[in-house]
Write a protein that holds these residues in place. Structure first.
Motif, PDB file in Angstrom:
ATOM      1  N   SER A 102      -4.539  -4.875  -6.641  1.00  0.00           N
ATOM      2  CA  SER A 102      -5.548  -4.711  -5.776  1.00  0.00           C
ATOM      3  C   SER A 102      -5.857  -6.392  -5.318  1.00  0.00           C
ATOM      4  CB  SER A 102      -7.051  -4.225  -6.037  1.00  0.00           C
ATOM      5  OG  SER A 102      -6.622  -2.673  -6.408  1.00  0.00           O
ATOM      6  N   LYS A 117      -3.459  -1.887 -11.807  1.00  0.00           N
ATOM      7  CA  LYS A 117      -4.563  -1.673 -10.393  1.00  0.00           C
ATOM      8  C   LYS A 117      -5.353  -3.148 -10.065  1.00  0.00           C
ATOM      9  CE  LYS A 117      -7.621   2.132  -9.577  1.00  0.00           C
ATOM     10  NZ  LYS A 117      -8.088   3.171 -10.336  1.00  0.00           N
ATOM     11  N   ASN A 137     -12.336  -2.294  -2.645  1.00  0.00           N
ATOM     12  CA  ASN A 137     -12.154  -1.959  -4.208  1.00  0.00           C
ATOM     13  C   ASN A 137     -13.784  -2.359  -4.639  1.00  0.00           C
ATOM     14  OD1 ASN A 137      -9.545  -2.131  -3.677  1.00  0.00           O
ATOM     15  ND2 ASN A 137      -9.710  -1.390  -5.704  1.00  0.00           N
ATOM     16  N   PHE A 197     -14.818  -5.740  -3.106  1.00  0.00           N
ATOM     17  CA  PHE A 197     -13.947  -6.612  -2.243  1.00  0.00           C
ATOM     18  C   PHE A 197     -13.158  -5.822  -1.096  1.00  0.00           C
ATOM     19  CE2 PHE A 197     -11.661  -7.268  -6.153  1.00  0.00           C
ATOM     20  CZ  PHE A 197     -10.239  -6.579  -5.860  1.00  0.00           C
ATOM     21  N   ILE A 198     -13.076  -6.355  -0.045  1.00  0.00           N
ATOM     22  CA  ILE A 198     -12.405  -5.654   1.036  1.00  0.00           C
ATOM     23  C   ILE A 198     -10.812  -5.970   0.992  1.00  0.00           C
ATOM     24  CG2 ILE A 198     -12.040  -5.535   3.575  1.00  0.00           C
ATOM     25  CD1 ILE A 198     -14.976  -6.824   3.836  1.00  0.00           C
ATOM     26  N   LYS A 199     -10.248  -5.052   0.724  1.00  0.00           N
ATOM     27  CA  LYS A 199      -8.833  -5.116   0.341  1.00  0.00           C
ATOM     28  C   LYS A 199      -8.073  -5.359   1.505  1.00  0.00           C
ATOM     29  CE  LYS A 199      -6.346  -1.917  -1.889  1.00  0.00           C
ATOM     30  NZ  LYS A 199      -6.369  -0.875  -3.257  1.00  0.00           N
ATOM     31  N   ARG A 200      -8.234  -4.523   2.664  1.00  0.00           N
ATOM     32  CA  ARG A 200      -7.221  -4.390   3.690  1.00  0.00           C
ATOM     33  C   ARG A 200      -8.068  -3.930   4.847  1.00  0.00           C
ATOM     34  NH1 ARG A 200      -2.112  -1.871   5.320  1.00  0.00           N
ATOM     35  NH2 ARG A 200      -2.630   0.093   4.329  1.00  0.00           N
ATOM     36  N   ILE A 201      -7.801  -4.491   6.072  1.00  0.00           N
ATOM     37  CA  ILE A 201      -8.433  -3.907   7.152  1.00  0.00           C
ATOM     38  C   ILE A 201      -7.266  -3.356   7.928  1.00  0.00           C
ATOM     39  CG2 ILE A 201      -9.634  -4.769   9.295  1.00  0.00           C
ATOM     40  CD1 ILE A 201     -10.030  -7.323   7.877  1.00  0.00           C
ATOM     41  N   GLU A 258      -0.573   3.762  -1.077  1.00  0.00           N
ATOM     42  CA  GLU A 258      -1.537   4.790  -1.385  1.00  0.00           C
ATOM     43  C   GLU A 258      -2.033   5.103  -0.203  1.00  0.00           C
ATOM     44  OE1 GLU A 258      -2.811   1.344  -2.287  1.00  0.00           O
ATOM     45  OE2 GLU A 258      -2.039   1.536  -4.421  1.00  0.00           O
ATOM     46  N   TYR A 259      -2.117   4.270   0.978  1.00  0.00           N
ATOM     47  CA  TYR A 259      -2.605   4.663   2.452  1.00  0.00           C
ATOM     48  C   TYR A 259      -1.878   4.044   3.564  1.00  0.00           C
ATOM     49  CZ  TYR A 259      -5.869   5.587   6.064  1.00  0.00           C
ATOM     50  OH  TYR A 259      -6.469   5.797   7.123  1.00  0.00           O
ATOM     51  N   GLY A 260      -1.615   4.890   4.522  1.00  0.00           N
ATOM     52  CA  GLY A 260      -1.349   4.600   5.753  1.00  0.00           C
ATOM     53  C   GLY A 260       0.161   3.657   5.797  1.00  0.00           C
ATOM     54  N   ASN A 261       0.202   2.764   6.739  1.00  0.00           N
ATOM     55  CA  ASN A 261       1.525   1.745   6.764  1.00  0.00           C
ATOM     56  C   ASN A 261       0.921   0.591   6.149  1.00  0.00           C
ATOM     57  OD1 ASN A 261      -0.181   0.738   8.832  1.00  0.00           O
ATOM     58  ND2 ASN A 261       0.679   1.701  10.303  1.00  0.00           N
ATOM     59  N   ASN A 291       0.783  -0.978  -0.128  1.00  0.00           N
ATOM     60  CA  ASN A 291       0.023  -0.016   0.023  1.00  0.00           C
ATOM     61  C   ASN A 291       0.959   1.350  -0.146  1.00  0.00           C
ATOM     62  OD1 ASN A 291      -1.717  -2.183   0.675  1.00  0.00           O
ATOM     63  ND2 ASN A 291      -3.197  -0.600   1.202  1.00  0.00           N
ATOM     64  N   MET A 316     -12.222  -0.485 -12.308  1.00  0.00           N
ATOM     65  CA  MET A 316     -11.920  -0.390 -10.759  1.00  0.00           C
ATOM     66  C   MET A 316     -11.930   0.745 -10.190  1.00  0.00           C
ATOM     67  SD  MET A 316      -8.863  -2.535  -8.741  1.00  0.00           S
ATOM     68  CE  MET A 316      -9.742  -4.077  -8.742  1.00  0.00           C
ATOM     69  N   SER A 323      -4.301  -9.935   2.476  1.00  0.00           N
ATOM     70  CA  SER A 323      -5.274  -9.710   3.751  1.00  0.00           C
ATOM     71  C   SER A 323      -6.058 -10.948   4.003  1.00  0.00           C
ATOM     72  CB  SER A 323      -6.203  -8.423   3.353  1.00  0.00           C
ATOM     73  OG  SER A 323      -5.375  -7.456   3.126  1.00  0.00           O
ATOM     74  N   GLU A 365       0.890  -2.261   7.673  1.00  0.00           N
ATOM     75  CA  GLU A 365       0.324  -3.258   8.484  1.00  0.00           C
ATOM     76  C   GLU A 365      -0.691  -4.057   8.306  1.00  0.00           C
ATOM     77  OE1 GLU A 365       0.266  -1.188  12.388  1.00  0.00           O
ATOM     78  OE2 GLU A 365       2.483  -0.923  12.319  1.00  0.00           O
ATOM     79  N   ARG A 366      -1.086  -5.025   8.414  1.00  0.00           N
ATOM     80  CA  ARG A 366      -2.380  -6.022   8.077  1.00  0.00           C
ATOM     81  C   ARG A 366      -2.472  -6.813   9.522  1.00  0.00           C
ATOM     82  NH1 ARG A 366      -2.605  -6.183   2.597  1.00  0.00           N
ATOM     83  NH2 ARG A 366      -1.018  -5.469   1.552  1.00  0.00           N
ATOM     84  N   GLN A 392      -3.500  -7.508  -2.988  1.00  0.00           N
ATOM     85  CA  GLN A 392      -3.459  -7.069  -1.685  1.00  0.00           C
ATOM     86  C   GLN A 392      -4.688  -7.921  -0.896  1.00  0.00           C
ATOM     87  OE1 GLN A 392      -3.337  -3.178  -0.483  1.00  0.00           O
ATOM     88  NE2 GLN A 392      -1.809  -2.641  -2.042  1.00  0.00           N
ATOM     89  N   MET A 393      -5.890  -7.884  -1.685  1.00  0.00           N
ATOM     90  CA  MET A 393      -7.145  -8.796  -0.965  1.00  0.00           C
ATOM     91  C   MET A 393      -6.535 -10.143  -0.336  1.00  0.00           C
ATOM     92  SD  MET A 393     -10.673  -9.675  -2.373  1.00  0.00           S
ATOM     93  CE  MET A 393     -10.061 -10.590  -3.573  1.00  0.00           C
TER      94      MET A 393
END
Lengths: 302, 293
Positions: free
Chosen positions: A122, A118, B90, B171-175, A79-82, A77, B69, A129, A84-85, A125-126
Motif C-alpha cells: 500500500s 499489505k 487506506n 492515505f489516498i492510495k490511488r486516484i 485488487e481493483y480495476g486496471n 493493483n 491496515m 501515485s 492506470e494512474r 502504491q501511494m
C-alpha cells in the motif's frame, strides 16, 4: 530386576521431563534467523543458522524467519480495476513496479503491523501515485524514470520507518511503464515521428556534407586555374619580351633590313589569305590577284 | 519409593495446573486485559507472564496492539470542479484503549464497516473542496495530496472518538477515473500525441531546411570567395605582364608600333578580306614591272 521395576514410574516421569527439556533444541538453515520470545516477550536474543537451544515451550519460543534473503513484492493493483494512474498532466499511465526489501529489525518486522506485506504494498502504491501526480506522462516514460524510482523508494522508506515496520527498502524496480492500451498506437506514432524527424535531419546533414565539400573542391580548382592562368600570362609576357628584345637588338644593327623583312613577311601572309583587287585608273580594268579558291599560288588575271 | 514417585508426579501436575489456571501470557504485539468477574480491571501492555486468580475470579482478554491496515474497496466521489473520481484509500489504526474498545466494539468486522463508512463520507466531503488539479499537477507546489491525507486522518480521528482506537494514518492510495470519463481522457491523450507527432515532424523539416539553406549559403560563399581570389590572382598576373610588356616596348616605341601593326594586319586580313590596290601602288611595282626596275 525388581528394583528396576520398582523405580520405573519415577524413571518414566524423569524421562518425560528430560524429553520435555530436550524439545528446546531447534535448527536454523542458512539465511534463517530466529527471535527468542520469553513468555511472549521479545528478547534481544536473535540466533542465526545452526543448532540452538531455548527453554521449552511455555517459557521460551523461537520465531523463525528468513531475513538474509531479499524479498520482492510486486506493487500493483490486483485488487481493483486496471493499472492506470494519473500523471501530473492529467493523462493516464500504466505502471507496474516491484519493491525489494529485507528486514532490518526482526522484532518490529514481526510485531508492529498486522500484515507487513499489505503495508509495504500500500505504501508503495501511494508513493507511486503521489510521485506520478507530479510528472508529465512523457517524463514518466522517459527521463523521469530514474527519479521516480529513487523518490518512491525514499518516500516509502520514510513512511515505513514512521510506522516502525522494521523494513529496509533495497530498491524499487519499475517493471513496466506504458501508456494505456487504448492509446498505445498514438504513442507509437509519436516515437515514429521522433525517428522520422531524426531521419529528415540526417538527410539534410548528408546534403550539407556533400554540398560544402563540393563547393570547396570547385573553389580550389578555380583558384588553381587562376594561378595557372597567371603563370601563363607572365610567361607569355616574358617570352614576348625576350623575343622583342632580341629582335630589337637585330633592328638596332640593321634597321632597314629588319623593317623591310618584317613588312614583306607580313604582306606574304596577308596576300596568301586575302583577295586582292588591283584598280587601274587608265584602263578601268580590275586585276584579281590570288582569287580564291583557284589556287594557292598567286595568280594574275586580266 | 513409590511415595516419592507419586509426590514428584503430583508436584509436576500441580505446576502444570497452576500454570494453566493462575498465569497469563501476553505476547509481543498484544495487549492483555485482566477481567474480574467479567469486569476489566487492568490493562497489560508489556508482554510477559502475569499472575491471575483462576477462573471464574479472573479471566483475560487479548487485544491486538499492532498497527492494523484497513483497505476498503474504492468508491466514487465528485471533486469541486465536478469531476468524477474513484479513490482508493487506506486507513491505519491502532487500538489504544482496550477497555473502551471492548465496551464499544463488539467485533472487528463491525469496526471496520464503521471505519469504511466514515472514510467514504469524509472523503466525499473533503474532496468536494478540492479540484483535480490539487491532486494531480505538474507543479509539485500545487499538489495537496499530503494536506488531504492529513485532513482525512484528523477528521477520522475526531469522528472515531470513544471507540478506544486511534487512526494513525489515512492515505489516498490511488486516484482512478470511472469508465466513461476514462474514455474522454483517452481521446484527449490521442489528440495530444497527434499534436506532438506533428510537432516533431515540423521541427525536423524546419531543422532540415535550415541545414540545407545554411549549406547552400556556405557553398556559395566559398565559391564567391574563390572567385574573388582568382580574380585578384589573375589581375595581379596581368598587371605584372603589362609591366613586363611596358618595360620591354618602352625601349623602342616606334619599332614596337611597327611590329605590332604588322601583327594586327595579319589578324585583320583573312580569307574573307578583299584588298583593292591601285595599279600605281608601290607594293605592286615589282610585280607589275615583271621583275624590271
Amino acid at each position: 530386576m525388581r528394583k528396576a521395576l520398582k523405580y520405573s514410574p519415577l524413571l518414566i516421569v524423569l524421562l518425560c521431563v528430560a524429553i520435555y527439556f530436550l524439545s528446546g533444541f531447534y535448527t536454523l538453515q542458512s539465511g534463517q534467523h530466529a527471535l527468542i520470545l520469553k513468555f511472549g516477550k521479545v528478547t534481544d536474543r536473535v540466533t542465526q543458522s545452526g543448532v540452538h537451544y531455548h527453554l521449552p515451550t511455555p517459557f521460551e519460543s523461537a520465531l523463525k524467519t528468513h531475513v538474509a534473503n531479499v524479498q520482492t513484492l510486486p506493487i500493483q493493483n490486483a485488487e481493483y480495476g486496471n493499472q492506470e494512474r494519473f500523471t501530473g498532466d492529467e493523462n493516464l499511465i500504466v505502471v507496474k513496479a516491484a519493491v525489494s526489501y529485507d528486514v532490518k529489525n526482526l522484532g518490529l518486522y514481526l510485531f508492529s503491523t498486522n500484515d507487513i506485506k499489505k503495508f509495504i504494498r500500500s505504501t508503495g502504491q501511494m508513493c507511486l501515485s503521489q510521485e506520478l501526480a507530479k510528472m508529465t506522462v512523457d517524463d514518466a516514460m522517459t527521463t523521469g524514470k530514474a527519479i521516480l524510482r529513487l523518490t518512491v523508494k525514499q518516500k516509502m522508506q520514510g513512511i515505513l520507518d514512521g510506522m516502525n515496520t522494521g523494513v529496509h527498502i533495497i530498491s524499487l524496480e519499475l517493471t513496466d511503464i506504458t501508456p494505456p492500451a487504448k492509446v498505445s498506437s498514438a504513442f507509437k506514432a509519436v516515437s515514429d515521428a521522433r525517428v522520422k524527424k531524426q531521419e529528415i535531419i540526417k538527410d539534410a546533414e548528408g546534403y550539407a556534407n556533400t554540398v560544402i565539400p563540393k563547393a570547396r573542391g570547385k573553389a580550389a580548382s578555380l583558384l588553381s586555374s587562376a594561378q595557372a592562368y597567371s603563370e601563363e600570362v607572365i610567361h607569355k609576357a616574358q617570352a614576348k619580351s625576350s623575343s622583342f628584345n632580341s629582335l630589337l637588338a637585330e633592328y638596332q644593327k640593321n634597321p632597314h633590313i629588319i623593317k623591310n623583312q618584317k613588312f614583306i613577311e607580313s604582306l606574304e601572309t596577308i596576300f596568301m589569305k586575302a583577295t586582292i583587287n588591283i584598280d587601274s585608273n587608265s584602263s578601268q580594268s580590275v586585276y584579281y590577284i590570288n582569287e580564291k579558291p583557284m589556287g594557292k599560288e598567286p595568280v594574275v588575271k586580266r | 519409593m513409590r511415595k516419592s514417585t507419586i509426590s514428584v508426579s503430583i508436584f509436576i501436575v500441580t505446576i502444570i495446573v497452576l500454570y494453566a489456571t493462575c498465569t497469563m501470557v501476553v505476547n509481543q504485539g498484544e495487549t492483555g486485559v485482566l477481567l474480574n468477574f467479567g469486569k476489566p480491571i487492568k490493562v497489560i501492555t508489556e508482554p510477559g507472564i502475569y499472575f491471575k486468580f483462576p477462573y471464574p475470579f479472573n479471566s483475560m482478554n487479548i487485544i491486538d496492539a499492532r498497527l492494523i491496515m484497513l483497505q476498503p474497496s474504492p468508491s466514487e466521489f465528485l471533486t469541486a470542479d465536478k469531476k468524477n473520481l474513484i479513490l482508493e484509500n487506506n486507513v491505519c489504526y491502532r487500538i489504544i484503549d482496550p477497555i473502551q474498545y471492548m465496551k464499544t466494539v463488539r467485533n472487528k468486522k463491525g469496526l471496520e464497516i464503521r471505519l469504511t463508512d466514515l472514510l467514504t463520507s469524509h472523503t466525499g466531503l473533503l474532496l468536494g473542496n478540492y479540484e483535480l488539479s490539487d491532486l494531480v499537477n505538474i507543479d509539485p507546489d500545487q499538489i495537496k495530496f499530503e494536506e488531504m491525507n492529513q485532513r482525512l486522518t484528523q477528521l477520522m480521528q475526531e469522528n472515531i472518538q470513544g471507540l478506544g482506537i486511534k487512526v494513525e494514518k489515512v492515505f489516498i492510495k490511488r486516484i482512478m477515473l470511472p469508465f466513461v470519463n476514462r474514455h474522454a481522457v483517452y481521446q484527449r491523450m490521442r489528440a495530444e500525441r497527434d499534436r506532438i507527432a506533428k510537432k516533431y515532424l515540423a521541427e525536423g523539416e524546419e531543422k532540415a531546411q535550415k541545414l540545407r539553406a545554411e549549406a547552400n549559403r556556405s557553398s556559395r560563399i566559398i565559391l564567391a570567395e574563390a572567385k574573388r581570389k582568382a580574380t585578384i590572382v589573375k589581375g595581379q598576373a596581368e598587371a605584372k605582364a603589362m609591366k613586363i610588356y611596358g618595360e620591354t616596348y618602352q625601349k623602342n616605341i616606334e619599332f614596337y608600333t611597327f611590329i605590332r601593326s604588322l601583327e594586327a594586319y595579319k589578324k585583320i586580313f583573312n580569307e574573307k578580306s578583299t584588298i583593292i590596290l591601285d595599279e600605281q601602288s608601290p607594293l605592286l611595282k615589282t610585280l607589275m614591272s615583271g621583275g624590271k626596275r
